[in-house]
Design an enzyme around this catalytic site. Structure first.
Site, mmCIF file in Angstrom:
data_model
loop_
_atom_site.group_PDB
_atom_site.id
_atom_site.type_symbol
_atom_site.label_atom_id
_atom_site.label_comp_id
_atom_site.label_asym_id
_atom_site.label_seq_id
_atom_site.Cartn_x
_atom_site.Cartn_y
_atom_site.Cartn_z
ATOM 1 N N TRP A 149 7.040 6.524 28.839
ATOM 2 C CA TRP A 149 5.974 7.266 28.170
ATOM 3 C C TRP A 149 5.801 6.914 26.688
ATOM 4 O O TRP A 149 4.820 7.321 26.086
ATOM 5 C CB TRP A 149 6.241 8.781 28.281
ATOM 6 N N GLY A 226 13.333 1.775 30.188
ATOM 7 C CA GLY A 226 13.764 3.162 30.028
ATOM 8 C C GLY A 226 15.187 3.228 29.520
ATOM 9 O O GLY A 226 15.642 2.309 28.835
ATOM 10 N N SER A 227 15.892 4.282 29.886
ATOM 11 C CA SER A 227 17.225 4.490 29.302
ATOM 12 C C SER A 227 18.294 3.660 30.014
ATOM 13 O O SER A 227 18.112 3.222 31.158
ATOM 14 C CB SER A 227 17.585 5.977 29.369
ATOM 15 N N GLU A 248 14.693 -3.490 30.656
ATOM 16 C CA GLU A 248 14.468 -3.366 29.210
ATOM 17 C C GLU A 248 14.909 -1.951 28.858
ATOM 18 O O GLU A 248 14.186 -0.999 29.100
ATOM 19 C CB GLU A 248 12.983 -3.623 28.921
ATOM 20 N N LEU A 249 16.133 -1.834 28.336
ATOM 21 C CA LEU A 249 16.752 -0.517 28.220
ATOM 22 C C LEU A 249 16.837 -0.058 26.764
ATOM 23 O O LEU A 249 16.088 -0.526 25.919
ATOM 24 C CB LEU A 249 18.116 -0.550 28.920
ATOM 25 N N CYS A 282 12.415 1.810 21.539
ATOM 26 C CA CYS A 282 13.744 1.258 21.852
ATOM 27 C C CYS A 282 14.238 0.335 20.749
ATOM 28 O O CYS A 282 15.444 0.186 20.552
ATOM 29 C CB CYS A 282 13.705 0.544 23.197
HETATM 30 P P1 NAD Z 1 14.938 9.510 31.097
HETATM 31 O O1 NAD Z 1 16.064 8.547 31.125
HETATM 32 O O2 NAD Z 1 14.995 10.698 32.006
HETATM 33 O O3 NAD Z 1 13.560 8.769 31.431
HETATM 34 C C1 NAD Z 1 13.161 7.578 30.804
HETATM 35 C C2 NAD Z 1 12.073 6.956 31.678
HETATM 36 O O4 NAD Z 1 12.632 6.546 32.909
HETATM 37 C C3 NAD Z 1 10.951 7.946 32.046
HETATM 38 O O5 NAD Z 1 9.719 7.270 32.012
HETATM 39 C C4 NAD Z 1 11.306 8.395 33.457
HETATM 40 O O6 NAD Z 1 10.165 8.719 34.220
HETATM 41 C C5 NAD Z 1 11.974 7.182 34.012
HETATM 42 N N1 NAD Z 1 12.980 7.491 35.009
HETATM 43 C C6 NAD Z 1 13.982 8.410 34.923
HETATM 44 N N2 NAD Z 1 14.732 8.393 36.045
HETATM 45 C C7 NAD Z 1 14.194 7.452 36.862
HETATM 46 C C8 NAD Z 1 14.533 6.953 38.155
HETATM 47 N N3 NAD Z 1 15.612 7.379 38.841
HETATM 48 N N4 NAD Z 1 13.747 5.990 38.681
HETATM 49 C C9 NAD Z 1 12.683 5.491 38.008
HETATM 50 N N5 NAD Z 1 12.327 5.911 36.774
HETATM 51 C C10 NAD Z 1 13.085 6.873 36.213
HETATM 52 O O7 NAD Z 1 14.788 10.005 29.625
HETATM 53 P P2 NAD Z 1 13.635 10.754 28.822
HETATM 54 O O8 NAD Z 1 14.178 12.052 28.335
HETATM 55 O O9 NAD Z 1 12.312 10.745 29.514
HETATM 56 O O10 NAD Z 1 13.563 9.747 27.627
HETATM 57 C C11 NAD Z 1 14.567 9.688 26.680
HETATM 58 C C12 NAD Z 1 15.450 8.482 26.827
HETATM 59 O O11 NAD Z 1 14.820 7.460 27.560
HETATM 60 C C13 NAD Z 1 15.726 7.913 25.458
HETATM 61 O O12 NAD Z 1 16.977 8.339 25.008
HETATM 62 C C14 NAD Z 1 15.639 6.436 25.623
HETATM 63 O O13 NAD Z 1 16.928 5.881 25.707
HETATM 64 C C15 NAD Z 1 15.000 6.211 26.945
HETATM 65 N N6 NAD Z 1 13.695 5.548 26.860
HETATM 66 C C16 NAD Z 1 13.679 4.224 26.556
HETATM 67 C C17 NAD Z 1 12.478 3.561 26.452
HETATM 68 C C18 NAD Z 1 12.436 2.107 26.116
HETATM 69 O O14 NAD Z 1 11.419 1.644 25.639
HETATM 70 N N7 NAD Z 1 13.489 1.345 26.389
HETATM 71 C C19 NAD Z 1 11.303 4.251 26.648
HETATM 72 C C20 NAD Z 1 11.329 5.613 26.966
HETATM 73 C C21 NAD Z 1 12.556 6.250 27.073
#
Ligand code: NAD
Length: 476
Positions: A149, A226-227, A248-249, A282
């Site tokens: 997001w 994502g994370s 890309e974490l 990130c």
């Molecule tokens: P989160 O880890 O719950 O979610 C991050 C993203 O991953 C969201 O878009 C979510 O929909 C997706 N996601 C979560 N679980 C998933 C699964 N099992 N399968 C597929 N997609 C899944 O965390 P959050 O609270 O939404 O965001 C905060 C953390 O996410 C941050 O601390 C950051 O590390 C990470 N993040 C990283 C980026 C990046 O550009 N690398 C972008 C957004 C969030």
């Protein structure tokens, strides 16, 4: 607009079930829409569509594919302002930042379109007289992509563009928090003439969708941003089916200021990068390692600049920093500040939520932060800068490399020798010295260590979406 959010086999449709989630405006905290979520039956349809779409798309020439992608880029430019407004309402970033992101999207499409025309193979001299040995590259197959997001358009457009340029079809699950800009983005590709089934969009319960799609034999490649914990989980799911994956974490970028640096430039860029998108990037700098002789000067100027930032609704004129994406991020920021103060850090400015409505948090600077504070070890993903004094470049590099993260690193120096040391010794997928030099379409974006593997952007981008085939042929 969100009543039919699934794009499957060229048709926008409602999910087969009744589940739905809230879409909120982070500047007000108010629910602004309900997003219907998919069921397994919808995912089965998407998989069948992607399998069919792949057969259509892979047989088209790279030139035909590029022409369609260029049309999509032109449409994206026309629609950039609408897309930007969607992002502000659902994600919260200031309109200028959202416009910047929307206007950069066509560049990614165009660059990949052209790169798709250069997926060259090679001819290897044979050991056998009369034999021909060719190496060709082929699209890997249907892709499952999961984008976050924080950059609703940028993260999704990179994945769609790379897949399409390589000749793959894709099922993308954009973020449920910010669906509207992602839907508009997919619509532009459809309007540009991408055949049915080539791009499919689903929204659902993330863990459910990823587990189901990645386990399907139709999916040959996984791309996730994502994370780190979620990346490790999806990487394991991909490995179980021996599927390609790009991860890309998270990151925890160091920002080193050497004593011979242009301090004014370092402060200007440091503040801009730290508070852009309210720190939810990130590659955002978090650990500021400043050489002792310039520590006080840097700190004073940085705090002064952070204090002037205007926080507000991204649609209000003059807003320089918007809200955080959700209340979870606010709780996380409170925790980081509380922990840092308990470990002996000093709060120079910020440190608190703003107002009662929306998810605003002040631009925050912590100084003299010890290495054992949580902010020095866990990714904050928010508007907190942690300043620490170092007594040498050796120390700055060693502390920068201490973590398992390895995405971006920033450094400032006027010395070529020191700049070379940063280039050679910093453990990061992207090192940017004396300026912000990352994230263009033509440069690889990606990390090392737990920050992930594979590159999005750059000539490397298509490698992850293509397989290699050796053809050895001798005349009959
Ligand atoms: P989160 O880890 O719950 O979610 C991050 C993203 O991953 C969201 O878009 C979510 O929909 C997706 N996601 C979560 N679980 C998933 C699964 N099992 N399968 C597929 N997609 C899944 O965390 P959050 O609270 O939404 O965001 C905060 C953390 O996410 C941050 O601390 C950051 O590390 C990470 N993040 C990283 C980026 C990046 O550009 N690398 C972008 C957004 C969030």
């Amino acid at each position: 607009m969100l009543d039919k959010p699934l794009l499957i086999d060229g048709t926008w449709r409602a999910p087969s079930g009744t589940r739905a989630g809230d879409v909120r405006n982070p500047a007000t905290g108010q629910t602004i829409a309900r997003l219907p979520l998919c069921e397994r039956a919808d995912l089965d349809d998407a998989l069948a569509a992607a399998a069919k779409g792949f057969q259509t798309w892979r047989k088209m020439t790279a030139l035909e594919r590029a022409k369609i992608m260029h049309r999509a880029a032109a449409l994206l430019r026309e629609r950039a302002d609408t897309i930007a407004h969607h992002m502000v309402r659902e994600q919260g970033k200031p309109l200028a930042e959202a416009r910047g992101e929307a206007n950069a999207a066509p560049e990614h499409v165009e660059w990949h379109a052209e790169e798709g025309r250069r997926t060259y193979g090679r001819v290897i001299p044979s050991r056998i007289p009369g034999a021909r040995q060719m190496v060709i590259r082929e699209p890997v197959g249907p892709v499952a992509a999961f984008s976050p997001w924080n950059f609703p358009v940028n993260q999704l457009v990179r994945k769609i563009s790379a897949a399409l340029a390589a000749g793959c079809s894709i099922i993308a699950k954009p973020p449920e928090e910010t669906p509207s800009a992602c839907i508009e983005l997919a619509r532009t590709f459809q309007d540009a003439g991408v055949p049915d089934g080539v791009i499919n969009i689903v929204f659902g319960i993330p863990a459910e969708v990823s587990e189901y799609l990645i386990a399907s034999p139709i999916i040959r490649k996984v791309s996730f941003t994502g994370s780190v914990p979620v990346g490790k989980h999806l990487g394991a799911l991909a490995a179980a089916g021996v599927k390609r994956a790009t991860m890309e974490l998270g990151g925890h970028a160091p920002f080193i200021v050497a004593q011979d640096a242009d301090i004014e430039a370092a402060v200007r860029l440091g503040v801009m990068l730290k508070y852009r998108n309210a720190g939810q990037i990130c590659a955002s700098p978090t650990r500021f390692y400043i050489e002792e002789p310039v520590y006080d000067a840097f700190r004073m100027a940085f705090v002064a600049a952070a204090k002037t930032l205007k926080i507000g609704d991204g649609l209000d004129a003059g807003t320089q920093m918007g809200p955080l994406a959700n209340p979870r991020r606010l709780d996380a920021m409170d925790g980081f500040v509380e922990d840092a103060l308990a470990t002996g850090a000093h709060l120079d400015c910020g440190g608190r939520r703003v107002g009662n409505a929306g998810f605003f948090f002040e631009p925050t600077v912590l100084s003299n932060v010890p290495e054992n504070a949580r902010i020095m070890n866990d990714e904050p993903f928010g508007p907190i800068a942690a300043l620490a004094k170092v007594t040498s470049i050796d120390e700055a590099i060693a502390r920068s490399n201490r973590l398992e993260f390895g995405l971006a690193a920033f450094a400032f120096t006027r010395s070529l020798a020191t700049a070379n040391r940063f280039s050679d010794e910093l453990h990061a997928g992207m090192v940017s010295i004396n300026h912000f030099g990352i994230a263009a379409a033509e440069t690889p974006f990606g990390g090392i260590k737990e920050s992930g593997y594979g590159s999005e952007g750059g000539a490397e981008s298509l490698d992850a979406f293509m397989t290699v085939k050796l053809i050895s042929h001798i005349g009959a």
